[in-house]
Design an enzyme around this catalytic site. Sequence first.
Site, PDB file in Angstrom:
ATOM      1  N   HIS A   1      -7.653   2.918   3.513  1.00  0.00           N
ATOM      2  CA  HIS A   1      -7.305   3.873   4.585  1.00  0.00           C
ATOM      3  C   HIS A   1      -8.912   4.061   5.193  1.00  0.00           C
ATOM      4  CE1 HIS A   1      -3.464   4.772   3.187  1.00  0.00           C
ATOM      5  NE2 HIS A   1      -3.087   5.454   4.248  1.00  0.00           N
TER       6      HIS A   1
ATOM      7  N   CYS B   1     -10.928   2.958  -0.782  1.00  0.00           N
ATOM      8  CA  CYS B   1      -9.669   3.301  -0.265  1.00  0.00           C
ATOM      9  C   CYS B   1      -9.438   2.542   1.063  1.00  0.00           C
ATOM     10  CB  CYS B   1      -9.344   4.974   0.040  1.00  0.00           C
ATOM     11  SG  CYS B   1      -7.984   5.324   0.728  1.00  0.00           S
TER      12      CYS B   1
ATOM     13  N   ASP C   1       0.903  -1.338  -0.017  1.00  0.00           N
ATOM     14  CA  ASP C   1       0.134  -0.022  -0.005  1.00  0.00           C
ATOM     15  C   ASP C   1       0.842   1.278  -0.059  1.00  0.00           C
ATOM     16  OD1 ASP C   1      -2.399   1.748   0.372  1.00  0.00           O
ATOM     17  OD2 ASP C   1      -2.064   1.885   2.300  1.00  0.00           O
ATOM     18  N   SER C   2       0.214   2.171  -0.334  1.00  0.00           N
ATOM     19  CA  SER C   2       1.051   3.536  -0.382  1.00  0.00           C
ATOM     20  C   SER C   2       1.343   3.935   1.189  1.00  0.00           C
ATOM     21  CB  SER C   2       0.239   4.522  -0.675  1.00  0.00           C
ATOM     22  OG  SER C   2      -0.929   4.862   0.138  1.00  0.00           O
TER      23      SER C   2
ATOM     24  N   CYS D   1      -4.019  -1.237  -2.289  1.00  0.00           N
ATOM     25  CA  CYS D   1      -4.287   0.258  -2.431  1.00  0.00           C
ATOM     26  C   CYS D   1      -5.113   0.250  -3.670  1.00  0.00           C
ATOM     27  CB  CYS D   1      -3.005   0.872  -2.461  1.00  0.00           C
ATOM     28  SG  CYS D   1      -2.893   2.563  -3.048  1.00  0.00           S
TER      29      CYS D   1
END
Length: 262
Positions: free
Chosen positions: A182, A180, A6-7, A69
């Site tokens: 997150h 997303c 993931d970022s 991601c």
Amino acid sequence: MIGVFDSGVGGITVARAIEQHCPGYPLVYLGDIARTPYGTKSPATIEAYSRRNTEFLLDQGARLIVIACNTAASIAGSLLRQQIATPIIDVVQPAVASAASSSASGRFGVIGTPATVRSGIYQRWLKQLRPDAVVHTVACPLLVPLVEEGWLNRRETKMIVRRYLHPLRNRQIDTLVLGCTHYPLLKHIIGPRIGQRVRLIDSSVEVARTLRQLLDSDTNLADSLYHPEIPSRFYVTDRTDSVQRLAETVFGRSLHLETTDV
Ligand code: DGL
């Protein structure tokens, strides 16, 4: 090992879900904290970062890649599949499949980073599975930095979430895709603000279920990845206190984050 990238720290929600659904399958995780967020960057940059992350995981012994991601999956997913022979799964397809099959009305909301929303990937795939789909998307650029900062319960975060969800509130959606990785960390804020009748689709849980199905159906792949004696490893390209805290909150235990300058 199963390689997951993931970022940033959002993919940790995916790593956790995989650990729960697929015990005994060690992970090697890479969170590209030094370069997060990806969602506001150009497609060329996102492709280059995704390619480099994938190569790092392959060098660490990954035999299956999970793109944890949505931004990387939306922009670089098909390119990586063309360039790399190792099997790749990502967070977008499982979330789309779950949303499409569970919605009664065919009216969907999707929230994601600007790059994911601009890519149009959710509209395209939802319409493939549900030709009747009406899809409303909203880019939420401020949510990733808020999560990375650990502002999961702040008044400011609640206000920003409410503002982003406002355009979706009178669209009669019955399903909201958290596009997303997150955003599952903000589910407790998003849920009450979009309304109880709207089902939230968490891409981290959906990809873990898809991986479980893949392992159950492909014994050769499952045998090559099953190594309960090997511990999972977690790499980040930068380690900050808030990332460390967040990762441990998600896992509910202490976690050793190793830094790498990949
Ligand atoms: N977690 C990433 C996603 O799922 C994005 C965060 C970022 O913008 O880097 O899209």
